[in-house]
Design a protein around this motif. Structure first.
Motif, mmCIF file in Angstrom:
data_model
loop_
_atom_site.group_PDB
_atom_site.id
_atom_site.type_symbol
_atom_site.label_atom_id
_atom_site.label_comp_id
_atom_site.label_asym_id
_atom_site.label_seq_id
_atom_site.Cartn_x
_atom_site.Cartn_y
_atom_site.Cartn_z
ATOM 1 N N ALA A 73 0.829 -1.210 0.000
ATOM 2 C CA ALA A 73 0.000 0.000 0.000
ATOM 3 C C ALA A 73 0.863 1.259 0.000
ATOM 4 O O ALA A 73 0.570 2.232 -0.713
ATOM 5 N N THR A 77 1.136 4.263 -2.876
ATOM 6 C CA THR A 77 0.995 5.684 -2.548
ATOM 7 C C THR A 77 2.169 6.486 -3.081
ATOM 8 O O THR A 77 2.000 7.561 -3.676
ATOM 9 N N GLU A 146 -4.585 0.211 -3.577
ATOM 10 C CA GLU A 146 -4.053 0.480 -2.240
ATOM 11 C C GLU A 146 -4.974 -0.094 -1.172
ATOM 12 O O GLU A 146 -4.522 -0.711 -0.197
#
Length: 202
Positions: A73, A77, A146
Motif C-alpha cells: 500500500a 501511494t 491500495e
C-alpha cells in the motif's frame, strides 16, 4: 621398403581450465603423419551438476523486504505521488516494488519503489494497449489497489496486488507470503474490501 610403423606419443598432458589436452601422433605408410588433438573438457559437466536454487531465496528475500520496510500500500501511494493516475498492480520483484500506473491519456507507466525507504528508483513509460478494458473493469469500483493491499495485509505479507479484469469475476488479486515461505492467493472485491480465498489457489 614399406614400413608399417604406428607410434603413439603423448606429447602433452596439461590441465587446461579443468580439462586435459592430449596430442596423439600416428605414423603410417610412407611416413605420412597425422596429428590428432582431443580435448576433454569437463567444465560443462561440472556446470550441469550445479543447480540454481535461487528461486526459493528470492521468495524469502521478498518476504524480508516487505516485512521490514515499505508495504504494498505504501509503495502504491509513493508511485501515485510521483506519477498520478490509477494504480493497477504492484509487485515486489528483483529487489524493488514495481507499480503499474494508468495515467491520463491512457498511457502506462511502471514506477519502481525502494522497499526499504519508499523512494522512487525510476519510472518508465510502457506500451500497453488494454487501457479501455482496465477502465471498464474499474467503472463503479470504490476499492483501489491500495485499499486491496491494506485489506489483504490482514492475511499475511502482501507481495503483489493485481487487477483481474477478465470475465465476470472481476476484482483485485493479492498474493501473501508467510515467513516460512507459504504462498496464498486472495480475492478482494471492487466495491467492498472483503477478502476471500482465491478459488484457484491450491
Amino acid at each position: 621398403m614399406k614400413r608399417n610403423i604406428v607410434i603413439a606419443v603423448v606429447t602433452a598432458a596439461a590441465l587446461v581450465g579443468g580439462g586435459t589436452a592430449t596430442a596423439l601422433a600416428v605414423a603410417g605408410d610412407d611416413d605420412d603423419t597425422t596429428s590428432v588433438t582431443r580435448t576433454d573438457d569437463d567444465r560443462d559437466d561440472r556446470g550441469e551438476d550445479r543447480s540454481d536454487d535461487r528461486d526459493g531465496d528470492d521468495d524469502d528475500g521478498a518476504v524480508r523486504a516487505a516485512a521490514g520496510g515499505v508495504t504494498a500500500a505504501e509503495a502504491i501511494t509513493a508511485a501515485l505521488k510521483h506519477t498520478p493516475g490509477t494504480a493497477v498492480s504492484a509487485e515486489l520483484d528483483d529487489g524493488s516494488w514495481e507499480v503499474d500506473v494508468l495515467a491520463e491519456g491512457d498511457t502506462w507507466h511502471t514506477v519502481r519503489i525502494a522497499p526499504d525507504s519508499g523512494k522512487v528508483l525510476g519510472a518508465q513509460k510502457d506500451d500497453e494497449d488494454d487501457a479501455a478494458e482496465v477502465r471498464a473493469a474499474l467503472k463503479g469500483a470504490s476499492v483501489t489497489a491500495e485499499d486491496a493491499a491494506k485489506a489483504a495485509a490482514a492475511k499475511g505479507t502482501v507481495v503483489s496486488v493485481d487487477l483481474d479484469d477478465d470475465g465476470d469475476d472481476r476484482g483485485w488479486e493479492a498474493e501473501t507470503r508467510a515467513s516460512g515461505g507459504d504462498e496464498r492467493d486472495w480475492s478482494v472485491g471492487l466495491t467492498s474490501a472483503s477478502v476471500t480465498a482465491d478459488r484457484d489457489d491450491d
